[in-house]
Design a protein around this motif. Sequence first.
Motif, PDB file in Angstrom:
ATOM      1  N   CYS A 174      10.916   1.105  48.386  1.00  9.59           N
ATOM      2  CA  CYS A 174      10.878   1.556  46.994  1.00  9.59           C
ATOM      3  C   CYS A 174      11.594   0.557  46.092  1.00  9.59           C
ATOM      4  CB  CYS A 174      11.511   2.935  46.875  1.00  9.59           C
ATOM      5  SG  CYS A 174      11.456   3.613  45.191  1.00  9.59           S
ATOM      6  N   LEU A 175      10.994   0.255  44.965  1.00 13.15           N
ATOM      7  CA  LEU A 175      11.578  -0.706  44.030  1.00 13.15           C
ATOM      8  C   LEU A 175      12.725  -0.115  43.222  1.00 13.15           C
ATOM      9  CD1 LEU A 175       8.290  -2.342  42.667  1.00 13.15           C
ATOM     10  CD2 LEU A 175       9.797  -3.192  44.468  1.00 13.15           C
ATOM     11  N   GLN A 176      12.826   1.210  43.205  1.00 14.92           N
ATOM     12  CA  GLN A 176      13.848   1.857  42.374  1.00 14.92           C
ATOM     13  C   GLN A 176      15.085   2.234  43.182  1.00 14.92           C
ATOM     14  OE1 GLN A 176      12.320   4.780  39.702  1.00 14.92           O
ATOM     15  NE2 GLN A 176      14.284   5.776  39.382  1.00 14.92           N
ATOM     16  N   CYS A 177      14.869   2.917  44.319  1.00 13.46           N
ATOM     17  CA  CYS A 177      16.016   3.371  45.116  1.00 13.46           C
ATOM     18  C   CYS A 177      16.240   2.532  46.366  1.00 13.46           C
ATOM     19  CB  CYS A 177      15.850   4.835  45.508  1.00 13.46           C
ATOM     20  SG  CYS A 177      14.432   5.141  46.593  1.00 13.46           S
ATOM     21  N   SER A 178      15.370   1.529  46.617  1.00 17.49           N
ATOM     22  CA  SER A 178      15.491   0.607  47.758  1.00 17.49           C
ATOM     23  C   SER A 178      15.404   1.315  49.096  1.00 17.49           C
ATOM     24  CB  SER A 178      16.811  -0.186  47.679  1.00 17.49           C
ATOM     25  OG  SER A 178      16.861  -0.930  46.481  1.00 17.49           O
ATOM     26  N   ALA A 179      14.800   2.484  49.129  1.00 17.91           N
ATOM     27  CA  ALA A 179      14.629   3.198  50.397  1.00 17.91           C
ATOM     28  C   ALA A 179      13.364   2.703  51.090  1.00 17.91           C
ATOM     29  CB  ALA A 179      14.538   4.701  50.150  1.00 17.91           C
ATOM     30  N   THR A 180      13.429   2.565  52.406  1.00 20.78           N
ATOM     31  CA  THR A 180      12.289   2.111  53.199  1.00 20.78           C
ATOM     32  C   THR A 180      11.617   3.314  53.839  1.00 20.78           C
ATOM     33  OG1 THR A 180      13.403   0.005  53.646  1.00 20.78           O
ATOM     34  CG2 THR A 180      11.550   0.600  55.064  1.00 20.78           C
ATOM     35  N   HIS A 181      10.307   3.429  53.622  1.00 20.16           N
ATOM     36  CA  HIS A 181       9.551   4.579  54.117  1.00 20.16           C
ATOM     37  C   HIS A 181       8.406   4.107  54.997  1.00 20.16           C
ATOM     38  CE1 HIS A 181      11.560   7.270  51.267  1.00 20.16           C
ATOM     39  NE2 HIS A 181      11.328   6.361  50.330  1.00 20.16           N
ATOM     40  N   ASP A 182       8.153   4.874  56.027  1.00 19.70           N
ATOM     41  CA  ASP A 182       6.901   4.731  56.745  1.00 19.70           C
ATOM     42  C   ASP A 182       5.795   5.372  55.906  1.00 19.70           C
ATOM     43  OD1 ASP A 182       4.879   6.167  58.882  1.00 19.70           O
ATOM     44  OD2 ASP A 182       5.499   4.167  59.512  1.00 19.70           O
ATOM     45  N   ARG A 183       4.682   4.718  55.829  1.00 19.95           N
ATOM     46  CA  ARG A 183       3.605   5.180  54.930  1.00 19.95           C
ATOM     47  C   ARG A 183       3.181   6.609  55.254  1.00 19.95           C
ATOM     48  NH1 ARG A 183      -1.133   2.246  52.615  1.00 19.95           N
ATOM     49  NH2 ARG A 183      -2.711   3.820  52.121  1.00 19.95           N
ATOM     50  N   ASP A 184       2.934   6.905  56.521  1.00 18.24           N
ATOM     51  CA  ASP A 184       2.438   8.222  56.910  1.00 18.24           C
ATOM     52  C   ASP A 184       3.513   9.292  56.775  1.00 18.24           C
ATOM     53  OD1 ASP A 184      -0.014   7.067  57.488  1.00 18.24           O
ATOM     54  OD2 ASP A 184       0.550   6.632  59.562  1.00 18.24           O
ATOM     55  N   GLU A 185       4.752   8.954  57.170  1.00 19.78           N
ATOM     56  CA  GLU A 185       5.834   9.940  57.050  1.00 19.78           C
ATOM     57  C   GLU A 185       6.118  10.264  55.588  1.00 19.78           C
ATOM     58  OE1 GLU A 185       9.173   8.460  59.122  1.00 19.78           O
ATOM     59  OE2 GLU A 185       8.245   8.596  61.120  1.00 19.78           O
ATOM     60  N   ASN A 186       6.116   9.265  54.725  1.00 18.72           N
ATOM     61  CA  ASN A 186       6.348   9.504  53.295  1.00 18.72           C
ATOM     62  C   ASN A 186       5.235  10.377  52.705  1.00 18.72           C
ATOM     63  OD1 ASN A 186       7.745   8.728  50.657  1.00 18.72           O
ATOM     64  ND2 ASN A 186       5.657   8.018  50.283  1.00 18.72           N
ATOM     65  N   ALA A 187       3.983  10.116  53.102  1.00 23.09           N
ATOM     66  CA  ALA A 187       2.875  10.937  52.611  1.00 23.09           C
ATOM     67  C   ALA A 187       2.994  12.365  53.099  1.00 23.09           C
ATOM     68  CB  ALA A 187       1.540  10.321  53.047  1.00 23.09           C
ATOM     69  N   ALA A 188       3.420  12.552  54.356  1.00 21.78           N
ATOM     70  CA  ALA A 188       3.574  13.907  54.899  1.00 21.78           C
ATOM     71  C   ALA A 188       4.662  14.680  54.146  1.00 21.78           C
ATOM     72  CB  ALA A 188       3.892  13.832  56.390  1.00 21.78           C
ATOM     73  N   LYS A 189       5.768  13.996  53.824  1.00 24.40           N
ATOM     74  CA  LYS A 189       6.834  14.675  53.067  1.00 24.40           C
ATOM     75  C   LYS A 189       6.372  15.043  51.660  1.00 24.40           C
ATOM     76  CE  LYS A 189      10.555  12.340  55.570  1.00 24.40           C
ATOM     77  NZ  LYS A 189      11.691  11.383  55.466  1.00 24.40           N
ATOM     78  N   ASN A 190       5.593  14.168  51.032  1.00 22.33           N
ATOM     79  CA  ASN A 190       5.067  14.476  49.699  1.00 22.33           C
ATOM     80  C   ASN A 190       4.055  15.612  49.742  1.00 22.33           C
ATOM     81  OD1 ASN A 190       6.537  12.598  48.154  1.00 22.33           O
ATOM     82  ND2 ASN A 190       5.132  10.949  48.728  1.00 22.33           N
ATOM     83  N   ILE A 191       3.264  15.679  50.803  1.00 24.30           N
ATOM     84  CA  ILE A 191       2.323  16.800  50.956  1.00 24.30           C
ATOM     85  C   ILE A 191       3.072  18.106  51.083  1.00 24.30           C
ATOM     86  CG2 ILE A 191       0.604  17.801  52.518  1.00 24.30           C
ATOM     87  CD1 ILE A 191      -0.341  14.953  53.117  1.00 24.30           C
TER      88      ILE A 191
END
Length: 383
Positions: free
Chosen positions: A328-345
Amino acid sequence: MSQYYTDVIEQISSILFDAIIEREESLQELICDFDSTAAKIIQSCGLCLMSKLLNNLSHQVTQEAKTKELVIHRVKKIKYAVIFGELEVPSPYLWNKKAKSGFCPVPKSLGIEHGGRSKAVKKALTDFGIEESFGQASKRFVEHYGWEVERASVRREVEAIASTALDYVEKRLESASDEPIQQKEETVSRLLVELDGSHVRTGVVQPKPEQKDSKRRNKTRLRIAKKHNKIADTRKDFLHKLSSKIVRENQAIVLEDLNVSGMVKNRKLARAISLQGWREFRVLCEAKSDKFGRTFKVISRWEPTSQTCFDCGYRWGKLDLKVRTVTCLQCSATHDRDENAAKNIEKVGIGNCHDSKRTHRGRKTVLAADLNEASRITAPLGR
């Protein structure tokens, strides 16, 4: 060919001869292979000549059709194929302001339509297409004339001539007289049909006569069918076990609606997507959630679940499929694409928005307190 055209050809040949002699210094070494170059020169000259002739005729018929009431509204280019290649012909559109109507004089007077072909091109495609396969006929056309024609174009021309031939044969058989019959298409100057056992090619695939299967072929067919059934049963068993485990271990199940019909149009992903059984998995989860009293919800496909940071809500936009990890460009957190999408879902499924961790509220102000609750509201200090 008249004497005038013969004299013109001699003059052009002499001009080309003088130009080649002046240009080529080592012509003696190249003379064995120079005929291919001469063929390209002749093809280019023919294409240039046809382009100028058609442009001149287009201008001529436009000036003849144009009157005081008709004005040129727009000029578009139509593609027309001659034996030397494809060229563009200007086709003006004349408009009558009073009558509010218009027409194109070029297709009406010259008979040239967009995507049309000359009689020589149609005859060549038909001759090649009748003798061998349509794909091989297109290759032979390229070898002979130097420009490409698609396989489907050869097939359309052959089918058009074949339909004309079939109509001709049927009418000749029905009619008792020997008078010649007018043909529908002007592209065929003369059509000879032999009725003694000849076949007219129509391009329609005829089914082969039924043959009895051999014992080995029948055994192989059954063995392959059993393997396909085993694969289908294994996939269905996996989907049943996975959906049962998810429904048993969770009180709420949230899925994202996907445009599967659009995703399978990608030829690189179509096979992998089709083998997963996403639709069947969704149906099983929904049915088992209803059976065991779980909450089942499907969010919209337009939610930017893979475009938004789960921690801070920053939206970075679309990502290529090859990008599997995002910082993330704002909070500098590194996310796995699929895990981040699952959390947003999950967040959207329970009613949270992307840009904050608070739930959506129906009103901007809170409800007013009842009279029974007024006594419990204390005044601020100093009042």
